[in-house]
Design a protein around this motif. Structure first.
Motif, PDB file in Angstrom:
ATOM      1  N   GLU A  98      12.264 -28.897  17.254  1.00  0.00           N
ATOM      2  CA  GLU A  98      12.322 -28.807  18.715  1.00  0.00           C
ATOM      3  C   GLU A  98      11.186 -29.597  19.332  1.00  0.00           C
ATOM      4  O   GLU A  98      10.018 -29.272  19.112  1.00  0.00           O
ATOM      5  CB  GLU A  98      12.186 -27.340  19.138  1.00  0.00           C
ATOM      6  CG  GLU A  98      13.453 -26.813  19.738  1.00  0.00           C
ATOM      7  CD  GLU A  98      13.340 -25.375  20.134  1.00  0.00           C
ATOM      8  OE1 GLU A  98      13.910 -24.550  19.413  1.00  0.00           O
ATOM      9  OE2 GLU A  98      12.674 -25.101  21.134  1.00  0.00           O
ATOM     10  N   SER A 100       9.939 -30.276  22.851  1.00  0.00           N
ATOM     11  CA  SER A 100      10.162 -29.889  24.239  1.00  0.00           C
ATOM     12  C   SER A 100       9.177 -30.625  25.143  1.00  0.00           C
ATOM     13  O   SER A 100       8.214 -31.209  24.660  1.00  0.00           O
ATOM     14  CB  SER A 100       9.968 -28.383  24.375  1.00  0.00           C
ATOM     15  OG  SER A 100       8.594 -28.079  24.293  1.00  0.00           O
ATOM     16  N   PRO A 101       9.386 -30.580  26.450  1.00  0.00           N
ATOM     17  CA  PRO A 101       8.452 -31.246  27.363  1.00  0.00           C
ATOM     18  C   PRO A 101       7.043 -30.682  27.230  1.00  0.00           C
ATOM     19  O   PRO A 101       6.088 -31.292  27.702  1.00  0.00           O
ATOM     20  CB  PRO A 101       9.009 -30.945  28.753  1.00  0.00           C
ATOM     21  CG  PRO A 101      10.392 -30.512  28.542  1.00  0.00           C
ATOM     22  CD  PRO A 101      10.502 -29.967  27.174  1.00  0.00           C
ATOM     23  N   MET A 102       6.916 -29.539  26.593  1.00  0.00           N
ATOM     24  CA  MET A 102       5.598 -28.956  26.467  1.00  0.00           C
ATOM     25  C   MET A 102       4.683 -29.796  25.592  1.00  0.00           C
ATOM     26  O   MET A 102       3.472 -29.842  25.792  1.00  0.00           O
ATOM     27  CB  MET A 102       5.719 -27.566  25.857  1.00  0.00           C
ATOM     28  CG  MET A 102       4.463 -26.778  26.011  1.00  0.00           C
ATOM     29  SD  MET A 102       4.550 -25.264  25.136  1.00  0.00           S
ATOM     30  CE  MET A 102       4.686 -25.858  23.510  1.00  0.00           C
ATOM     31  N   CYS A 103       5.248 -30.451  24.603  1.00  0.00           N
ATOM     32  CA  CYS A 103       4.370 -31.179  23.694  1.00  0.00           C
ATOM     33  C   CYS A 103       4.032 -32.569  24.203  1.00  0.00           C
ATOM     34  O   CYS A 103       2.991 -33.131  23.866  1.00  0.00           O
ATOM     35  CB  CYS A 103       4.964 -31.235  22.291  1.00  0.00           C
ATOM     36  SG  CYS A 103       6.612 -31.924  22.215  1.00  0.00           S
ATOM     37  N   SER A 104       4.897 -33.137  25.016  1.00  0.00           N
ATOM     38  CA  SER A 104       4.616 -34.475  25.513  1.00  0.00           C
ATOM     39  C   SER A 104       5.519 -34.764  26.700  1.00  0.00           C
ATOM     40  O   SER A 104       6.646 -34.280  26.759  1.00  0.00           O
ATOM     41  CB  SER A 104       4.865 -35.492  24.404  1.00  0.00           C
ATOM     42  OG  SER A 104       4.941 -36.784  24.925  1.00  0.00           O
ATOM     43  N   ALA A 105       5.033 -35.578  27.614  1.00  0.00           N
ATOM     44  CA  ALA A 105       5.853 -35.927  28.774  1.00  0.00           C
ATOM     45  C   ALA A 105       7.008 -36.827  28.383  1.00  0.00           C
ATOM     46  O   ALA A 105       7.912 -37.073  29.170  1.00  0.00           O
ATOM     47  CB  ALA A 105       4.990 -36.623  29.830  1.00  0.00           C
ATOM     48  N   ARG A 106       6.959 -37.291  27.142  1.00  0.00           N
ATOM     49  CA  ARG A 106       8.024 -38.170  26.684  1.00  0.00           C
ATOM     50  C   ARG A 106       9.377 -37.481  26.619  1.00  0.00           C
ATOM     51  O   ARG A 106      10.429 -38.101  26.700  1.00  0.00           O
ATOM     52  CB  ARG A 106       7.665 -38.645  25.250  1.00  0.00           C
ATOM     53  CG  ARG A 106       7.804 -40.096  25.024  1.00  0.00           C
ATOM     54  CD  ARG A 106       7.358 -40.414  23.608  1.00  0.00           C
ATOM     55  NE  ARG A 106       5.941 -40.706  23.548  1.00  0.00           N
ATOM     56  CZ  ARG A 106       5.382 -41.732  24.152  1.00  0.00           C
ATOM     57  NH1 ARG A 106       6.093 -42.553  24.859  1.00  0.00           N
ATOM     58  NH2 ARG A 106       4.086 -41.916  24.068  1.00  0.00           N
ATOM     59  N   PRO A 109      13.300 -31.847  29.629  1.00  0.00           N
ATOM     60  CA  PRO A 109      13.856 -30.516  29.357  1.00  0.00           C
ATOM     61  C   PRO A 109      15.366 -30.592  29.198  1.00  0.00           C
ATOM     62  O   PRO A 109      16.007 -31.500  29.719  1.00  0.00           O
ATOM     63  CB  PRO A 109      13.483 -29.715  30.608  1.00  0.00           C
ATOM     64  CG  PRO A 109      13.202 -30.713  31.658  1.00  0.00           C
ATOM     65  CD  PRO A 109      12.754 -31.968  30.988  1.00  0.00           C
ATOM     66  N   GLY A 110      15.912 -29.663  28.463  1.00  0.00           N
ATOM     67  CA  GLY A 110      17.367 -29.618  28.295  1.00  0.00           C
ATOM     68  C   GLY A 110      17.768 -29.934  26.875  1.00  0.00           C
ATOM     69  O   GLY A 110      17.138 -29.511  25.918  1.00  0.00           O
ATOM     70  N   PRO A 112      18.454 -31.534  23.207  1.00  0.00           N
ATOM     71  CA  PRO A 112      17.513 -32.218  22.325  1.00  0.00           C
ATOM     72  C   PRO A 112      17.611 -33.729  22.467  1.00  0.00           C
ATOM     73  O   PRO A 112      18.690 -34.297  22.569  1.00  0.00           O
ATOM     74  CB  PRO A 112      17.961 -31.804  20.912  1.00  0.00           C
ATOM     75  CG  PRO A 112      18.908 -30.714  21.089  1.00  0.00           C
ATOM     76  CD  PRO A 112      19.395 -30.694  22.483  1.00  0.00           C
ATOM     77  N   LYS A 155       2.141 -29.780  20.222  1.00  0.00           N
ATOM     78  CA  LYS A 155       1.431 -30.943  20.751  1.00  0.00           C
ATOM     79  C   LYS A 155       1.950 -32.152  19.992  1.00  0.00           C
ATOM     80  O   LYS A 155       2.049 -32.117  18.762  1.00  0.00           O
ATOM     81  CB  LYS A 155      -0.072 -30.835  20.475  1.00  0.00           C
ATOM     82  CG  LYS A 155      -0.809 -29.854  21.323  1.00  0.00           C
ATOM     83  CD  LYS A 155      -1.283 -30.477  22.631  1.00  0.00           C
ATOM     84  CE  LYS A 155      -2.084 -29.520  23.466  1.00  0.00           C
ATOM     85  NZ  LYS A 155      -1.389 -28.303  23.819  1.00  0.00           N
ATOM     86  N   ASP A 157       1.394 -35.980  18.980  1.00  0.00           N
ATOM     87  CA  ASP A 157       0.556 -37.172  18.976  1.00  0.00           C
ATOM     88  C   ASP A 157       0.976 -38.028  17.801  1.00  0.00           C
ATOM     89  O   ASP A 157       0.167 -38.443  16.984  1.00  0.00           O
ATOM     90  CB  ASP A 157      -0.927 -36.787  18.887  1.00  0.00           C
ATOM     91  CG  ASP A 157      -1.840 -37.946  19.245  1.00  0.00           C
ATOM     92  OD1 ASP A 157      -3.038 -37.861  18.973  1.00  0.00           O
ATOM     93  OD2 ASP A 157      -1.340 -38.952  19.793  1.00  0.00           O
ATOM     94  N   ASP A 223       0.353 -41.358  18.507  1.00  0.00           N
ATOM     95  CA  ASP A 223       1.329 -41.675  19.543  1.00  0.00           C
ATOM     96  C   ASP A 223       1.176 -43.097  20.073  1.00  0.00           C
ATOM     97  O   ASP A 223       2.144 -43.844  20.215  1.00  0.00           O
ATOM     98  CB  ASP A 223       1.193 -40.668  20.688  1.00  0.00           C
ATOM     99  CG  ASP A 223       2.367 -40.747  21.633  1.00  0.00           C
ATOM    100  OD1 ASP A 223       2.156 -40.649  22.852  1.00  0.00           O
ATOM    101  OD2 ASP A 223       3.502 -40.922  21.149  1.00  0.00           O
TER     102      ASP A 223
END
Lengths: 277, 270, 310
Positions: A98, A100-106, A109-110, A112, A155, A157, A223
């Motif tokens: 998974e 998610s937007p939590m780990c990177s702005a790349r 959401p929604g 996969p 996170k 990277d 990254d």
């Protein structure tokens, strides 16, 4: 010529972070051409790797792995289901990654992203042989264990594959499966958590990812380097030193020497990680 | 057997799977002989640990990194939150910025059945609750046309109301880490009613046997309660007392939050 | 929520009015608008009710249908209880923004709110009576609510309509007998009596709660805000009270502000104070609605029986 000189001077006058944002490739090249990397590592140096097992008490098996700044939590939940008709003695090991937007702005959401789907699929196939699915059988043809391994990235990277594979190996080693019995009259499977057995892995897997940035082969790209890499090679070795998987991604061709170099570095890496795991 | 939704974008397991019936005693019974299973007193909160900023030590400048992040632990509850913003928003309101929250449980985070990947109604509701609890604290007038996004993932959950409170505390820490202008940090705490006694910060086992649960989120400096949720029956004076006690607990959580945030500021810039 | 866009002058007018105790339609700060209640209009449902809160024939309009189904017990479910499943949907006819996926957020919010108030033991319903055969079969009540129009105070109308629908719900009687099969094993089997006259109501339905929403406008609060008042609301609190004067649920709404703690306790006290009148009003309306249940069936020639005398 003169104009080139002044533009060169202008570039050098930028603050380092600004230069990195505007000229990504040139920024990395400045380091790579000096035989070093932007975070000071050598080309074949991997980032600090930390593996912790048993970090999530609600999962039957879990682990947290950190490679540099990339952090991943893997949790395995064991459930009971009916086996597939074609393989009545085999359980299931379902792995999903998974991002998610939590780990990177790349990541949005929604659903996969492509990267998550590719990673999930590859790791699922990789581990298909790592666990003996027959050990997950409770009652042939009627009840088997279904292990859902979910790898959540906290996170991002770079180098999610290495981190995810290590996390899954550690979580599988941490897994404790309770003794289960099927009551054929009611069809209910009961389990006793006080009698739990460990799962024996057929083989432990040690991954190593290499990226080709410009013409330089670097190990464990973060990254910033990953975004500029044209090609990446994943080498997975098992604990007997044999090649379990090799996967080259990207549009640029790679020479035989490069692949050999990768495999040699991967062997060293495998030795280092096997002590951590 | 409960059906697993087939998702063509993920690796799928068998179409139906269920938890086995556990025949062992399981976890220790929550309230025995008037005391709590983990030895805490009735109004004692679980120990809190917060880490803001990147989880690892080496700092890297990355354009895709979150503006602020926090990792929060309270007992067995583990939550990670990332805040992005202020950045360009979908809704462009010229007077105020907007605050959006996304909440999800990791599939292995709950002590009972594995959670499916598709967001359930309770996760969507909790996202709304978090928005309503945090929005009064943010100076949204300072960020017109921008939006601030918070993404919360629960790695391990232990008590639904306690997890929601923990999520609020986590977002507060992440917002502070991101440097977003806040009127005050929001601190939250939960309680449950068991045999006519209010017990603070209940874990899952304790919440399951309680007849009522509530949580309060508060901005102590402004003395404002930004969110209150009660589920279950109580007599009115019980609710009053609970809100009072919970507000005091919030003040204690606030003190812990402030200490951690202060410590993270004093550390060399990471 | 579908919110109006009011000019600053209009907002100021409403806020100052409320602070002085005046409301746009002349009500007192604790007065609810006109409530119209009808029951039994959906013959295929086990219970149904329609509630409109508003004046002059226009207001928040909610239709609730209760359908009972028999479910087979599966391992892991409660062994001697039935269950309640709630679902609330906002129809696009209520507001333009509810078209397509626009209503998703508010649907989830209202469904969870309803589930919190009536979805379990705290509702007052005796779930044990919904069990047919322990570990084998039980009733599941599906409560489906459709929001037809939104003119402020949706939560209240939703709970009022649900209470009416559940009070009006009739479950067919179930006969349980022990059957011994060939191998000598005694099993319990049940049969649903298919007789429209032989039906029973829900045990404990009289204990169902009613909800009142208090909207904070300026420094005062009002009950049952109209659309305009909701547009200037900073924060609101929905309190569900049972006939036994117990608080069943409290939920705060609104993004702009929080509550001062003293205001919170004042609101819960007020909720209890007005609860008596609310229940009395509800009972009177419900009794009136139940009387009309049978009458409509005899007048099919008058068109739009669904709407009249609404």
């Amino acid at each position: 010529m003169d104009m080139d000189d002044t533009s060169e001077q202008q570039q050098v006058a930028f603050a380092m972070h600004t230069f990195e944002r505007i000229h990504h490739t040139e920024f990395q090249r400045r380091f790579l051409s000096q035989n070093t990397r932007h975070d000071g590592r050598a080309f074949s140096q991997f980032r600090a790797t930390h593996v912790t097992k048993g970090t999530v008490s609600t999962a039957q098996g879990s682990s947290t792995v950190r490679i540099g700044n990339t952090t991943v939590v893997c949790g395995i939940k064991a459930e009971v289901s009916e086996p597939d008709v074609k393989t009545p003695n085999e359980g299931y090991l379902v792995t999903n990654v998974e991002l998610s937007p939590m780990c990177s702005a790349r990541f949005r959401p929604g659903a996969p992203s492509d990267e998550a789907q590719v990673a999930s699929e590859h790791i699922h196939r990789l581990f298909g042989k790592a666990v003996d699915l027959a050990t997950l059988c409770i009652e042939s043809g009627q009840a088997v264990w279904s292990l859902s391994a979910d790898i959540v990235c906290l996170k991002y990277d770079g180098n999610i594959l290495d981190t995810a594979i290590l996390a899954l190996v550690a979580a599988l080693e941490d897994l404790r499966l309770p003794e289960a019995q099927l009551d054929s009259a009611t069809g209910v499977v009961s389990a006793d958590r006080t009698i739990a057995r460990q799962l024996t892995l057929r083989k432990r897997l040690f991954p190593a990812t290499f990226a080709l940035v410009d013409t330089y082969l670097v190990a464990d790209a973060d990254d910033a380097e990953e975004q500029l890499a044209t090609t990446s090679v994943l080498v997975v070795l098992d604990d007997s030193g044999r090649l379990a998987n090799i996967w080259k991604r990207g549009a640029c061709p790679v020479s035989n020497e490069t692949i050999h170099q990768c495999i040699e570095s991967a062997v060293e890496r495998a030795e280092t990680i096997s002590k951590t795991l | 057997m409960s059906a697993n939704i087939f998702d063509r974008r993920r690796v799928n397991g068998p179409p139906r799977s269920v938890e086995p019936l556990y025949t062992d005693e399981g976890d220790v019974k929550p309230f025995t002989n008037g005391g709590r299973a983990d030895g805490r007193s009735l109004d004692q909160l679980r120990p809190i640990f917060i880490k803001t900023g990147p989880l690892a030590v080496q700092p890297t400048f990355s354009p895709t990194a979150p503006s602020g992040s926090a990792y929060y632990e309270q007992g067995k509850i583990r939550i990670s939150c990332a805040v992005y913003g202020p950045r360009q928003g979908r809704k462009s309101n010229p007077r105020m910025g907007s605050f959006d929250c996304d909440f999800q449980y990791a599939p292995f985070s709950c002590s009972w059945k594995r959670r499916p990947h598709i967001k359930g109604a309770d996760e969507k509701e909790i996202a709304l609750i978090l928005e309503q609890a945090m929005a009064p604290a943010i100076r949204l007038e300072a960020y017109p046309k921008a939006c601030i996004d918070a993404f919360v993932t629960v790695i391990e959950s232990d008590g639904k109301f306690a997890t929601i409170s923990a999520a609020i505390n986590c977002i507060s820490a992440a917002l502070a880490d991101a440097g977003i202008e806040l009127y005050d940090i929001v601190a939250a705490c939960s309680m449950s009613l068991n045999a006519s006694q209010w017990v603070s910060d209940c874990n899952q086992a304790e919440e399951d046997v309680s007849q009522c649960s509530l949580f309060v989120s508060r901005m102590p400096s402004a003395d404002e309660i930004t969110y209150l949720l009660q589920q279950g029956k109580t007599m009115p004076d019980q609710t009053d007392r609970a809100v009072q006690t919970c507000s005091n607990s919030c003040a204690r959580v606030y003190a812990v939050l402030s200490r951690y945030l202060q410590a993270s500021m004093e550390q060399p810039a990471s | 929520m579908a919110s109006l866009i009011l000019s600053p002058a209009e907002q100021d007018f409403i806020i100052r009015g409320v602070e002085k105790g005046f409301r746009g339609d002349g009500r007192g700060s604790l007065d609810r608008r006109e409530v119209t209640l009808r029951t039994g209009m959906i013959s295929q449902a086990n219970g149904s009710a329609r509630c409109r809160i508003g004046s002059l024939g226009v207001g928040t309009d909610i239709l609730v249908g209760v359908k009972a189904e028999v479910n087979t017990w599966a391992a892991g479910e409660p062994e001697e209880c039935g269950t309640i499943v709630c679902n609330v949907e906002c129809s696009p006819s209520a507001a333009q923004e509810f078209e397509g996926r626009g209503a998703d957020e508010i649907n989830v919010e209202l469904t969870q709110l309803l589930d919190r108030i009536v979805g379990g033991e705290q509702s007052g319903l005796d779930l044990r009576k919904l069990c047919i055969i322990p570990r084998q079969a039980y009733w599941v009540l599906h409560i489906d609510a459709l929001v037809l129009d939104v003119k402020g105070g949706v939560a209240d109308a939703l709970v009022w309509a649900t209470r009416a629908a559940l009070l009006a719900t009739k479950l067919p009687r179930v006969v349980v007998e022990s059957v011994t099969d060939d191998s000598g094993v005694a099993r319990a089997e049940f049969d649903v009596v298919d007789d429209a006259e032989d039906q029973m109501g829900l045990e404990g339905a009289r204990d169902l709660p009613l909800a009142a929403t208090f909207n904070q406008i300026g420094r005062r609060y009002v009950v049952d805000a109209s659309e305009q008042e909701e547009a200037v609301t900073q924060a609101k609190l929905t309190v569900a009270v049972s006939p036994k004067m117990e608080i069943c649920a409290i939920q705060k709404g609104g993004m702009l502000k929080g509550f001062a703690p003293s205001l919170l306790s004042e609101i819960t006290q007020t909720a209890l104070r007005i609860a008596k009148e609310e229940f009395a009003r509800f009972d009177a309306l419900f009794a009136e609605a139940s009387k009309h249940n049978g009458e409509l069936d005899e007048e099919p020639s008058t068109g739009s029986t669904f709407l009249e005398p609404f």
